[in-house]
Each structure stands twice: as C-alpha cells, then as structure tokens.
Design a protein around this motif. Sequence first.
Motif, short mmCIF file in Angstrom:
data_model
loop_
_atom_site.label_atom_id
_atom_site.label_comp_id
_atom_site.label_asym_id
_atom_site.label_seq_id
_atom_site.Cartn_x
_atom_site.Cartn_y
_atom_site.Cartn_z
N PRO A 56 88.73 35.98 53.55
CA PRO A 56 87.84 36.50 52.53
C PRO A 56 86.71 37.39 53.03
O PRO A 56 86.20 38.21 52.30
N GLU B 132 85.20 42.48 50.39
CA GLU B 132 84.93 41.20 49.72
C GLU B 132 85.89 41.05 48.54
O GLU B 132 85.66 41.55 47.47
N TYR C 92 79.68 41.58 46.22
CA TYR C 92 79.94 40.22 46.70
C TYR C 92 80.63 39.40 45.61
O TYR C 92 80.28 39.48 44.44
N THR C 93 81.58 38.58 46.06
CA THR C 93 82.29 37.73 45.09
C THR C 93 81.39 36.55 44.71
O THR C 93 80.45 36.20 45.44
N THR D 10 81.20 33.83 47.39
CA THR D 10 80.28 34.16 48.48
C THR D 10 78.85 33.86 48.08
O THR D 10 78.08 33.27 48.85
N ARG E 20 76.35 31.00 49.72
CA ARG E 20 75.06 31.38 50.32
C ARG E 20 73.88 30.73 49.61
O ARG E 20 72.92 30.29 50.24
N HIS F 95 87.22 28.76 50.70
CA HIS F 95 87.12 30.21 50.78
C HIS F 95 87.67 30.76 52.10
O HIS F 95 88.40 31.75 52.12
N GLU G 113 74.06 38.29 59.71
CA GLU G 113 72.91 38.84 58.98
C GLU G 113 71.79 38.95 59.99
O GLU G 113 71.03 38.03 60.19
#
Lengths: 145, 348
Positions: free
Chosen positions: A86, A110, B43-44, B47, B51, B105, B190
Amino acid sequence: MTSGLRKKHARVWTVLLFLVPAGIVTGWLAIPANPITEPAAVDKTAALPEILYSLQKKNYTVNLRSDNKRSSLQLEWISKSGLSSPSALIYLASGPSASVTSNSLIGRIEGKGTFYFPLKNDLSTIPGFILYDIIHHQVIDRVNF
Amino acid sequence: MGVSYQAIGWNRQKKQYDWLIFGFCCIYLSTFILVTAIFNPEYTFETVLIRSTSTLALLILHVILCIGPLSRINRKFLSLLYNRRHLGVTMFVLAATHGIFSIIHFHALSNVNPLVSLFTSNVNYNSAGGFPFQALGFFALVIFFLMAITSHDFWLHNLSPKTWKTLHMFVYGAYFLVLMHVMLGAIQYERHPAFVLLIALGAAAVLTLHLVAGTREVKKDNSLFDPAVNGFVSVCDVNEIEDNRAKIFCVNSERIAVYRFGDTLYAIHNVCKHQGGPLGEGKIIDGCITCPWHGYQYLPNNGQSPPPFKERVSTYDVRIEGNRVWLNPSPFPEGSERPGTVISQPSN
C-alpha cells in the motif's frame, strides 16, 4: 509505594535515562540523507497532452507525457486497483546503484487512482522507474519503456 | 472501593472524566482526518486512520506516564491518577486500532499470513535505518494488551498486588519500544525536524518528571532523625500536622503516616493494600483515612478497612512530649487497635 517498588522504579528510570536519549539520537542519525519519502510531488494539474511512451501492466498503466513543445515532462501512473504494497514509492532508475533508495525519488502511490509526477525535462535517455515497497524494503516492479 | 466486582466502577467523577477523554479523542481524530483531507487528499482513509490513531495513542501514552510523577510533585494531579486506568485502556484501544489496521494494510494483501509477514518481510536487524520497526510496535502492543485486560481490580486481587504491579511496570519497556518504533519507522520517512523535536520533547518531559519525583522520594527516604529514646524517635512538631491530614516519616526504611484526627494523633503504615498508594498523602473522610489513589479507606485507630472490607495495614505507637511528636517505628500486626495520643493543650 513500598520501598522495594521505589527501588525498582529507580533502577528502571536510571536505565531509561540513558536508553531513551540514545535511542532517539540513533533514530535521528539513521535518517537517510536522500529522502525515502518526501511528501509525494504530486502534480495536481491536468495531464500533459502528449503521450510519449506507454506501458500496460496488469494492475497499472504508466505513461510518460509531455507538452507539445517537449518543454515539460510528466509521469502518469494509473493504478487500476490497490497495490499489494500500500505504500509504494517510485524511484527514477538511474543505472546500477548501491540501493534503490539512493536513486531520485519521484513520489508515492497511495492506493487506487491516477497520479501525476513532474519530471526533469531530459529526454537524452528514456527514463526507467522502480516501484519500491518501503515497509518490506523490496522492489515490487521495474518499469522500462 | 467496592465490596463486589463490577465491570467498570463508574461514579459521577469517572463518567465526567471518561466523557472528557472521549470528546478529546473525537476532536483530535476528526481534526486530523479533516486536515489531511484538505492538505493531502491523495492519502487513503486507511493511511489517515493509521496515522491519526497512532499519534493520538502516543500523545496519551506520554500523558499517562507523566501523571504518576506529577501527582508525587503536586497533589492537584491526584484526580488524574484516580482515573489513570481508563486513560490507559483508551490508549490501548487506539494503539490496537493502529496496529490492526497497519497489519491489514501492509501485510494482509499477499498469500503470507499477516503475522508471519510482519516478522519475515523485513529482516534488516543489523540496520538502524531499515530496521523492522513494526516488530517493536507489535511487542509494545502485546504489553499494552496484557495491561488492559488485567487492569480491573479482579486481576489485582487474584494476581496479588506484587505480581500485578510488576506486570504493569512493563509499561516503561513498552514506552521505549514505542519510541524506537516511531524513531526507526515514521521518522525515517517523515523527515521533518519538527517530528524529531516533538518526540525528544515528550521523552524529555517524561524523563525529567520521573527524575524530579524520584529525587524527592530519595530525599524523603534519607531523612535523618535523632537516635531513638526508649524506642521512640522525635519526628516533628505537633503544629506541623494539619487536622485530617498526615505527615509521612521514613524511619528504618519504612514509611509511616502520622495522622491528626481532631485532637488525636494516630500512626499507620503508609502503603495502601490496594496498589501501594501513599496513605499519608490522603486525608480523613467520614472518619476514615482515604487513599489518594483510588479511595481505599482505613480506620485511623486500627488500620482496618471498615466492614465489609477486609484490608488491613500495620499500626504504630505515637506520643507527644511538649510540642514534639515521638514515633515508635516498630509495627504492630496489621489491624491492631492503638489508642493514639491526645493533643492535650491547644498547640496554636
């Protein structure tokens, strides 16, 4: 708190007093000089009009696009379904390299959808791309037109 | 304090506290999701969920670890300590959501068992930057899970306070695992210095508070008294003890709370039978010494919990000569009746 428990706490926090800063500094120093995942440089403008090269894969289509004057270059990545990894990154395949992540990072894929990434306008060689799984540290696929 | 077990011991204060936690979590998660949707629409949802729950769990873990030393430093934080377990379970639920969604995921899309994939897909154990950080988070989650399922008083009584407390001290190990999970994971991707700074500030706050609180405790333990006279040690002036409150003295490595209840002084062992709370930092409510941590109660004259409860602590002899309070550090068996000592003259 009993005196025994106080002693246990004192020992644990004495150890953590050294371990925690050491761990944070180690993690900080380990951050690679080349970004593994800079925020994906997604080109949110429309697709450039001309498709120079195209490649069909089972789960995605990759197009190398340009404008009419060939002054801009763009990578179009169309994911037809979610990838099995993913958080996949696209790197520019720039010849034999010690590690994939030392190549130039193009962006991040993504899930399902169409992604556009601006490229440096250099068509002296046809660029290739590496799709890389950052979690498992594995090359998912290579794209060569 | 309850005579029988209930699924959750809610009272008005705990309900208010839990609503506050729930409201804060909702605001945090919805704000995180909204901000990400605006600034990173690519972003899905998975995700964003991974986060948002991870950052919130990390924030709450820091708060939890700060509550203990803060309540040692300032009594105002005792109400947070009283409710800390609910905060801990909330943190576990968030961490579990993060962990489960991450495994689905990142590991459930191939034909390899997700848990096998978690441990075998990356085996760069000799590399800091490429370290399989997810395994660290997994082990931390296992510790949080064990703590959450044994958080109820049923387990405290059945495992014994000593075993229970030892198990729950693993939270410090879990904290280190979580820090390394973040530093070798998300921080590697990040790379903004603000994230490293936030982690460092959080850790500095936790370490500093524990260091300060620990130093104060060591000072208390190292208090020196004049040699005993007929077994009694002179500990303080009678005016130093407020009504319905106590002063704590560490004599012969044991902490003893000397309570003033009306015109009488009583001395009992300072350690609550429930979770080792400092009885001397509580106060007398309804004629009972009340532990500041979870409200367990003891009668000042015999160290027994009022019926039907059965907890008992040791009692001590205390006497007054002039304005000086003298304490005999030899304990009487738990629950022994002691008369205390009457303050004969107005001391003020």
